[in-house]
Design a protein around this motif. Structure first.
Motif, PDB file in Angstrom:
ATOM      1  N   THR A 198      74.171 -60.765 -71.044  1.00  0.00           N
ATOM      2  CA  THR A 198      75.175 -59.708 -70.924  1.00  0.00           C
ATOM      3  C   THR A 198      76.567 -60.300 -70.745  1.00  0.00           C
ATOM      4  O   THR A 198      76.720 -61.460 -70.348  1.00  0.00           O
ATOM      5  CB  THR A 198      74.877 -58.788 -69.717  1.00  0.00           C
ATOM      6  N   PHE A 199      77.576 -59.481 -71.056  1.00  0.00           N
ATOM      7  CA  PHE A 199      78.975 -59.834 -70.847  1.00  0.00           C
ATOM      8  C   PHE A 199      79.629 -58.742 -70.010  1.00  0.00           C
ATOM      9  O   PHE A 199      79.373 -57.556 -70.231  1.00  0.00           O
ATOM     10  CB  PHE A 199      79.707 -59.995 -72.185  1.00  0.00           C
ATOM     11  N   GLN A 200      80.494 -59.137 -69.108  1.00  0.00           N
ATOM     12  CA  GLN A 200      81.067 -58.188 -68.153  1.00  0.00           C
ATOM     13  C   GLN A 200      82.029 -57.209 -68.805  1.00  0.00           C
ATOM     14  O   GLN A 200      82.143 -56.063 -68.370  1.00  0.00           O
ATOM     15  CB  GLN A 200      81.781 -58.944 -67.037  1.00  0.00           C
ATOM     16  N   ASP A 201      82.742 -57.655 -69.849  1.00  0.00           N
ATOM     17  CA  ASP A 201      83.711 -56.775 -70.507  1.00  0.00           C
ATOM     18  C   ASP A 201      84.097 -57.380 -71.857  1.00  0.00           C
ATOM     19  O   ASP A 201      83.602 -58.447 -72.242  1.00  0.00           O
ATOM     20  CB  ASP A 201      84.957 -56.576 -69.633  1.00  0.00           C
ATOM     21  N   ASP A 202      84.996 -56.708 -72.574  1.00  0.00           N
ATOM     22  CA  ASP A 202      85.422 -57.166 -73.895  1.00  0.00           C
ATOM     23  C   ASP A 202      86.019 -58.573 -73.838  1.00  0.00           C
ATOM     24  O   ASP A 202      85.723 -59.424 -74.681  1.00  0.00           O
ATOM     25  CB  ASP A 202      86.468 -56.213 -74.477  1.00  0.00           C
ATOM     26  N   ASP A 203      86.869 -58.803 -72.842  1.00  0.00           N
ATOM     27  CA  ASP A 203      87.560 -60.087 -72.761  1.00  0.00           C
ATOM     28  C   ASP A 203      86.598 -61.241 -72.533  1.00  0.00           C
ATOM     29  O   ASP A 203      86.742 -62.318 -73.135  1.00  0.00           O
ATOM     30  CB  ASP A 203      88.606 -60.055 -71.642  1.00  0.00           C
ATOM     31  N   SER A 204      85.592 -61.057 -71.667  1.00  0.00           N
ATOM     32  CA  SER A 204      84.650 -62.152 -71.393  1.00  0.00           C
ATOM     33  C   SER A 204      83.818 -62.456 -72.630  1.00  0.00           C
ATOM     34  O   SER A 204      83.491 -63.618 -72.902  1.00  0.00           O
ATOM     35  CB  SER A 204      83.749 -61.816 -70.205  1.00  0.00           C
ATOM     36  N   LEU A 205      83.482 -61.418 -73.400  1.00  0.00           N
ATOM     37  CA  LEU A 205      82.732 -61.642 -74.643  1.00  0.00           C
ATOM     38  C   LEU A 205      83.585 -62.438 -75.622  1.00  0.00           C
ATOM     39  O   LEU A 205      83.132 -63.431 -76.195  1.00  0.00           O
ATOM     40  CB  LEU A 205      82.297 -60.304 -75.233  1.00  0.00           C
ATOM     41  N   ARG A 206      84.836 -61.998 -75.825  1.00  0.00           N
ATOM     42  CA  ARG A 206      85.709 -62.684 -76.777  1.00  0.00           C
ATOM     43  C   ARG A 206      85.960 -64.133 -76.363  1.00  0.00           C
ATOM     44  O   ARG A 206      85.933 -65.042 -77.197  1.00  0.00           O
ATOM     45  CB  ARG A 206      87.034 -61.937 -76.902  1.00  0.00           C
ATOM     46  N   ARG A 207      86.213 -64.347 -75.073  1.00  0.00           N
ATOM     47  CA  ARG A 207      86.489 -65.712 -74.596  1.00  0.00           C
ATOM     48  C   ARG A 207      85.297 -66.623 -74.834  1.00  0.00           C
ATOM     49  O   ARG A 207      85.459 -67.775 -75.254  1.00  0.00           O
ATOM     50  CB  ARG A 207      86.841 -65.688 -73.108  1.00  0.00           C
ATOM     51  N   SER A 208      84.104 -66.119 -74.549  1.00  0.00           N
ATOM     52  CA  SER A 208      82.915 -66.941 -74.708  1.00  0.00           C
ATOM     53  C   SER A 208      82.693 -67.323 -76.162  1.00  0.00           C
ATOM     54  O   SER A 208      82.428 -68.482 -76.483  1.00  0.00           O
ATOM     55  CB  SER A 208      81.684 -66.208 -74.172  1.00  0.00           C
ATOM     56  N   VAL A 209      82.835 -66.353 -77.056  1.00  0.00           N
ATOM     57  CA  VAL A 209      82.611 -66.633 -78.479  1.00  0.00           C
ATOM     58  C   VAL A 209      83.707 -67.543 -79.023  1.00  0.00           C
ATOM     59  O   VAL A 209      83.427 -68.503 -79.757  1.00  0.00           O
ATOM     60  CB  VAL A 209      82.529 -65.323 -79.282  1.00  0.00           C
ATOM     61  N   ARG A 210      84.946 -67.278 -78.662  1.00  0.00           N
ATOM     62  CA  ARG A 210      86.040 -68.099 -79.173  1.00  0.00           C
ATOM     63  C   ARG A 210      85.946 -69.536 -78.680  1.00  0.00           C
ATOM     64  O   ARG A 210      86.206 -70.480 -79.428  1.00  0.00           O
ATOM     65  CB  ARG A 210      87.379 -67.485 -78.764  1.00  0.00           C
ATOM     66  N   SER A 211      85.595 -69.717 -77.414  1.00  0.00           N
ATOM     67  CA  SER A 211      85.514 -71.073 -76.866  1.00  0.00           C
ATOM     68  C   SER A 211      84.374 -71.873 -77.470  1.00  0.00           C
ATOM     69  O   SER A 211      84.384 -73.109 -77.460  1.00  0.00           O
ATOM     70  CB  SER A 211      85.354 -71.017 -75.347  1.00  0.00           C
ATOM     71  N   ASN A 212      83.374 -71.169 -78.027  1.00  0.00           N
ATOM     72  CA  ASN A 212      82.229 -71.847 -78.639  1.00  0.00           C
ATOM     73  C   ASN A 212      82.157 -71.616 -80.140  1.00  0.00           C
ATOM     74  O   ASN A 212      81.117 -71.872 -80.761  1.00  0.00           O
ATOM     75  CB  ASN A 212      80.916 -71.347 -77.997  1.00  0.00           C
ATOM     76  N   MET A 226      84.201 -52.140 -70.041  1.00  0.00           N
ATOM     77  CA  MET A 226      82.879 -51.863 -70.609  1.00  0.00           C
ATOM     78  C   MET A 226      82.051 -53.140 -70.652  1.00  0.00           C
ATOM     79  O   MET A 226      82.449 -54.141 -71.224  1.00  0.00           O
ATOM     80  CB  MET A 226      83.019 -51.296 -72.032  1.00  0.00           C
ATOM     81  N   ALA A 227      80.882 -53.111 -70.008  1.00  0.00           N
ATOM     82  CA  ALA A 227      79.965 -54.250 -70.062  1.00  0.00           C
ATOM     83  C   ALA A 227      79.084 -54.118 -71.302  1.00  0.00           C
ATOM     84  O   ALA A 227      78.777 -53.014 -71.763  1.00  0.00           O
ATOM     85  CB  ALA A 227      79.108 -54.309 -68.801  1.00  0.00           C
ATOM     86  N   TRP A 228      78.680 -55.278 -71.829  1.00  0.00           N
ATOM     87  CA  TRP A 228      77.901 -55.304 -73.069  1.00  0.00           C
ATOM     88  C   TRP A 228      76.618 -56.084 -72.889  1.00  0.00           C
ATOM     89  O   TRP A 228      76.601 -57.126 -72.244  1.00  0.00           O
ATOM     90  CB  TRP A 228      78.709 -55.947 -74.195  1.00  0.00           C
ATOM     91  N   TYR A 229      75.551 -55.571 -73.507  1.00  0.00           N
ATOM     92  CA  TYR A 229      74.298 -56.310 -73.650  1.00  0.00           C
ATOM     93  C   TYR A 229      74.315 -56.932 -75.042  1.00  0.00           C
ATOM     94  O   TYR A 229      74.557 -56.230 -76.034  1.00  0.00           O
ATOM     95  CB  TYR A 229      73.089 -55.380 -73.498  1.00  0.00           C
ATOM     96  N   ALA A 230      74.055 -58.238 -75.136  1.00  0.00           N
ATOM     97  CA  ALA A 230      74.183 -58.947 -76.420  1.00  0.00           C
ATOM     98  C   ALA A 230      72.824 -59.308 -77.014  1.00  0.00           C
ATOM     99  O   ALA A 230      71.943 -59.798 -76.304  1.00  0.00           O
ATOM    100  CB  ALA A 230      75.019 -60.211 -76.229  1.00  0.00           C
ATOM    101  N   TYR A 231      72.676 -59.083 -78.318  1.00  0.00           N
ATOM    102  CA  TYR A 231      71.431 -59.377 -79.033  1.00  0.00           C
ATOM    103  C   TYR A 231      71.540 -60.661 -79.854  1.00  0.00           C
ATOM    104  O   TYR A 231      70.661 -61.526 -79.786  1.00  0.00           O
ATOM    105  CB  TYR A 231      71.064 -58.207 -79.958  1.00  0.00           C
ATOM    106  N   CYS A 232      72.593 -60.760 -80.633  1.00  0.00           N
ATOM    107  CA  CYS A 232      72.719 -61.922 -81.513  1.00  0.00           C
ATOM    108  C   CYS A 232      74.135 -62.008 -82.068  1.00  0.00           C
ATOM    109  O   CYS A 232      74.918 -61.058 -81.977  1.00  0.00           O
ATOM    110  CB  CYS A 232      71.702 -61.866 -82.659  1.00  0.00           C
TER     111      CYS A 232
END
Length: 244
Positions: free
Chosen positions: A89-103, A1-7
């Motif tokens: 946008t984020f490609q899937d759940d894992d890419s969203l989690r990785r991006s937030v966790r790494s930052n 599932m791809a996600w559009y991110a607001y904040c």
């Protein structure tokens, strides 16, 4: 599932996330294209998202930009927010989690710094009192050189006046932080675009100061908007998101 991110928001602001690790609907808030928004928990943070399809990217228009800002404004009523840029946008759940966790350290520092703060936006319009010299009775070469000198002189005078006005605004409003831009409008006036970071508890006081400023600075045309999420004061990070 791809996600559009607001904040990004603080997870603790949403009690329904305390016992859940999976995305949960954000009740009463629709996103771009009237999509349901979700709270996506990750660590101490929550990312506000909606579902995103590949062909949605071509449909991101001015209305979508307004809806993006509206969602952020709604979440800002509930929590400290770190807005994402429009079309993140984020490609899937894992890419969203990785991006937030790494930052996460960077995001948490931003949240801590901006907790309880809001942005007020001032537009100050003044006449540009830097007229040029008449070119009458000049040769072409003289006109050219005179134009160069006058242009440089007008630019210095505008910068000096803008600096003086910005200092005056700072003394009147006493913001915690500020971001200022200055430009000359097509109508020949000078526009100062000022973002002030203030404490949420002082919004009414700030508005009262604005009323006093408009009465005192009669040579200026002023407009005030806010309180807004602190768009101008989020310290950006180079590796925040993945774009689908």
């Amino acid at each position: 599932m791809a996600w559009y991110a607001y904040c990004i928001a603080e997870r603790m602001s949403f009690p329904e996330l305390l016992r859940h690790r999976r995305p949960m609907p954000l009740t009463g808030v629709t996103g771009i294209f009237n999509n349901q928004t979700f709270l996506f928990p990750t660590g101490d943070l929550a990312v506000i998202v909606s579902e995103h399809a590949e062909d949605d990217k071509a449909r991101l228009d001015q209305q979508a930009a307004k809806d993006h800002a509206r969602v952020i404004a709604e979440v800002f009523k509930l929590s400290t927010v770190l807005p994402f840029r429009f079309s993140t946008t984020f490609q899937d759940d894992d890419s969203l989690r990785r991006s937030v966790r790494s930052n996460q350290r960077h995001f948490l520092a931003n949240v801590e710094r901006l907790r309880g703060k809001a942005e007020m936006h001032l537009k100050v319009l003044v006449d540009d009192t830097c007229p040029g010299t008449s070119a009458r009775d000049m040769t072409v070469g003289q006109q050219y050189l005179t134009s160069l000198r006058e242009s440089a002189s007008r630019q210095r005078e505008r910068q000096s006046r803008a600096r003086a006005l910005s200092i005056q605004m700072h003394r009147m409003f006493l913001p915690l932080a500020e971001e200022i831009t200055c430009k000359r409008t097509d109508s020949g006036k000078m526009l100062l675009d000022i973002a002030h970071l203030i404490d949420n508890k002082t919004v009414e006081r700030y508005q009262n100061k604005y009323t006093s400023a408009t009465a005192e600075l009669k040579e200026c045309s002023m407009q005030l908007s806010g309180p807004w999420p602190p768009y101008h004061f989020v310290q950006r990070h180079s590796a925040v998101a993945h774009h689908a």
